[in-house]
Motif scaffolding. Structure first.
Motif, mmCIF file in Angstrom:
data_model
loop_
_atom_site.group_PDB
_atom_site.id
_atom_site.type_symbol
_atom_site.label_atom_id
_atom_site.label_comp_id
_atom_site.label_asym_id
_atom_site.label_seq_id
_atom_site.Cartn_x
_atom_site.Cartn_y
_atom_site.Cartn_z
ATOM 1 N N UNK A 143 0.846 -1.200 0.000
ATOM 2 C CA UNK A 143 0.000 0.000 0.000
ATOM 3 C C UNK A 143 0.882 1.252 0.000
ATOM 4 N N UNK A 144 1.921 1.237 0.861
ATOM 5 C CA UNK A 144 2.839 2.381 0.926
ATOM 6 C C UNK A 144 3.540 2.594 -0.404
ATOM 7 N N UNK A 145 3.919 1.496 -1.064
ATOM 8 C CA UNK A 145 4.646 1.601 -2.331
ATOM 9 C C UNK A 145 3.846 2.310 -3.417
ATOM 10 N N UNK A 146 2.519 2.347 -3.274
ATOM 11 C CA UNK A 146 1.676 3.046 -4.243
ATOM 12 C C UNK A 146 1.998 4.537 -4.303
ATOM 13 N N UNK A 147 2.606 5.084 -3.238
ATOM 14 C CA UNK A 147 2.830 6.522 -3.149
ATOM 15 C C UNK A 147 4.269 6.925 -3.461
ATOM 16 N N UNK A 148 5.111 5.983 -3.923
ATOM 17 C CA UNK A 148 6.428 6.328 -4.422
ATOM 18 C C UNK A 148 7.560 6.226 -3.414
ATOM 19 N N UNK A 149 8.782 6.413 -3.919
ATOM 20 C CA UNK A 149 9.999 6.243 -3.125
ATOM 21 C C UNK A 149 10.075 7.165 -1.901
ATOM 22 N N UNK A 150 9.727 8.479 -2.003
ATOM 23 C CA UNK A 150 9.801 9.325 -0.801
ATOM 24 C C UNK A 150 8.926 8.821 0.351
ATOM 25 N N UNK A 151 7.727 8.326 0.020
ATOM 26 C CA UNK A 151 6.847 7.800 1.066
ATOM 27 C C UNK A 151 7.400 6.506 1.649
ATOM 28 N N UNK A 152 7.995 5.656 0.804
ATOM 29 C CA UNK A 152 8.610 4.422 1.296
ATOM 30 C C UNK A 152 9.746 4.755 2.255
ATOM 31 N N UNK A 153 10.590 5.733 1.855
ATOM 32 C CA UNK A 153 11.715 6.129 2.708
ATOM 33 C C UNK A 153 11.213 6.712 4.032
ATOM 34 N N UNK A 154 10.179 7.551 3.972
ATOM 35 C CA UNK A 154 9.622 8.158 5.189
ATOM 36 C C UNK A 154 9.035 7.091 6.109
ATOM 37 N N UNK A 155 8.316 6.147 5.535
ATOM 38 C CA UNK A 155 7.725 5.064 6.325
ATOM 39 C C UNK A 155 8.814 4.209 6.957
ATOM 40 N N UNK A 156 9.906 3.969 6.209
ATOM 41 C CA UNK A 156 11.020 3.182 6.737
ATOM 42 C C UNK A 156 11.619 3.847 7.962
ATOM 43 N N UNK A 157 11.773 5.165 7.916
ATOM 44 C CA UNK A 157 12.310 5.893 9.067
ATOM 45 C C UNK A 157 11.321 5.852 10.231
ATOM 46 N N UNK A 158 10.050 6.107 9.934
ATOM 47 C CA UNK A 158 9.032 6.141 10.990
ATOM 48 C C UNK A 158 8.926 4.790 11.699
ATOM 49 N N UNK A 159 9.075 3.696 10.949
ATOM 50 C CA UNK A 159 9.033 2.365 11.553
ATOM 51 C C UNK A 159 10.202 2.172 12.504
ATOM 52 N N UNK A 160 11.367 2.696 12.134
ATOM 53 C CA UNK A 160 12.533 2.606 13.018
ATOM 54 C C UNK A 160 12.263 3.353 14.328
ATOM 55 N N UNK A 161 11.694 4.545 14.223
ATOM 56 C CA UNK A 161 11.372 5.322 15.419
ATOM 57 C C UNK A 161 10.282 4.616 16.222
#
Length: 429
Positions: free
Chosen positions: A240-258
């Motif tokens: 679902x996240x991948x539908x919104x492109x690389x910046x959203x994937x990168x942001x989600x990856x960081x948020x998951x770490x936090x």
């Protein structure tokens, strides 16, 4: 346990910081995309280890030391063979899985590169996790923490050397983690053999006990399946996240770490409570189980509150630690202004589930996880994302936590979990 797992999470956090700031947002997205896939591969095996922890804790509480030793041998043998199977399966299916979750073309090659190096360390990861599970079952959780702390510092140093000095790119980040995990495993085995003869690691003297393994499977399989369903759920969310492109994937990856720093306290207080519950049920002291839950709720919610406040007040600054990309920072900031509001809900849910696992009743939490993730979180995130964009995905998370909490609370009040103990007493209290 809490401090030790914070160090465990630092592996991933440091990887993300080095990748995000030294390589780029595509590499950061690639590391983030690996998380649900790696979790899917290891979760089932870790679930079985949790089952062994419950068996060890109840035998230990009942003073049945011969059974404790046989359970330890059986767990090590299982983890050894599982590591080889998981490594082979992961390397074989990495690229097809990343394509299945619709990873963007600019991210996919680096995701595969990272995983194929990272997978070489599964045998060390399982070995260390198995040893930690044994020590938790016996009530000794400090020793793994010391070795994990040392390996985390080593991982940080190697990240900087492999990426900034040797210029190995994303492969260097994965290699640093493998070396650090291997060092932690061999160090703790050396320590055990020298200072704790009862916990000695001598493969030639180990014996596989089918009956004990059956008991471990009975308790651990539901947890393993639960973790696996959760992992597949994360992969579905990534699609679902991948539908919104690389910046959203990168942001989600960081948020998951936090997010992991909020999840780890709740999960570790829950795991500690499971051992506490197992030992007290084994000793026939049921009244202490309820006291343990109250104390755990107080501690885990206090920690969750502090982390929530920090995440809400410093959302932008936390994102900027990982990346200099303004677009990624802005997307991730919105996540951190929504999800941390509900960390206490997550902590309460996990604490209640910890009682059930400690009693050996792991099947019911499995169903609750399936319901809250697959029937609530994923559909809610998908449909809300169609209306509100990426923010809709973030709101699906607390909605699912509320459903999971309600299910766990009402089942706990029924008291049915009290009948699932491995060790039986003629006059249960």
């Amino acid at each position: 346990m809490l401090a030790g797992n914070v160090f465990q999470q630092l592996y991933n956090v440091v990887d993300s910081i080095v990748v995000g700031r030294a390589i780029g947002k595509e590499a950061l997205a690639a590391v983030g995309a690996n998380f649900p896939f790696i979790f899917a591969l290891i979760s089932f095996v870790v679930g079985i280890a949790i089952g062994s922890t419950v068996v060890i804790s109840q035998f230990f509480g009942a003073k049945k030391m011969a059974e404790v030793k046989r359970t330890i041998d059986t767990l090590y043998i299982f983890m050894f063979f599982a590591a080889f199977f998981v490594t082979a399966a992961g390397i074989l299916f990495a690229r097809p899985i990343f394509r299945l979750i619709d990873l963007p073309p600019d991210v996919l090659p680096q995701a595969v590169q990272y995983f194929r190096v990272y997978a070489l360390g599964f045998i060390f990861f399982f070995g260390f996790q198995g040893t930690s599970a044994i020590m938790r079952g016996l009530g000794h959780s400090k020793t793994p923490f010391y070795f994990l702390g040392g390996s985390t510092l080593l991982n940080i140093a190697l990240d900087l050397i492999f990426v900034l000095v040797f210029r190995w790119g994303i492969r260097g980040v994965a290699a640093a983690t493998v070396v650090a995990q291997g060092s932690a495993f061999f160090a703790i085995i050396f320590y055990m053999n020298r200072y704790h003869s009862f916990l000695d690691f001598r493969p030639r003297h180990m014996h596989f006990d089918r009956e004990i393994f059956r008991k471990s499977l009975k308790i651990g399989l539901p947890t393993g399946f639960q973790q696996t369903f959760v992992a597949f759920g994360f992969m579905a969310l990534y699609r679902i996240v991948n539908m919104f492109g690389t910046p959203t994937i990168a942001a989600y990856s960081i948020a998951v770490r936090i997010d992991s720093f909020a999840a780890m306290p709740a999960m570790n207080f829950s795991a500690a409570l499971s051992t506490f519950v197992g030992q007290n049920i084994g000793a026939g002291k049921m009244e202490r189980v309820h006291k343990g839950l109250k104390a755990t709720l107080l501690m885990s919610n206090a920690v969750a509150l502090v982390i929530s406040v920090v995440a809400l007040l410093f959302a932008r600054q936390l994102m900027q630690v990982f990346t200099k990309d303004a677009g990624v920072v802005e997307i991730g900031k919105h996540y951190l202004l929504i999800v941390p509001l509900f960390y206490m809900v997550f902590a309460t849910m996990f604490s209640i589930n910890g009682v059930m696992r400690g009693a050996g009743d792991t099947l019911v939490p499995l169903f609750f996880s399936i319901i809250s993730l697959w029937f609530v979180r994923i559909p809610a995130s998908y449909f809300l994302s169609l209306r509100f964009g990426a923010i809709g995905i973030w709101w699906g998370i607390p909605i699912a936590w509320f459903v999971g909490l309600l299910l766990a609370f009402f089942y706990y009040k029924t008291g049915r979990w009290k009948t699932k103990a491995v060790v039986r007493h003629q006059k249960p209290q």
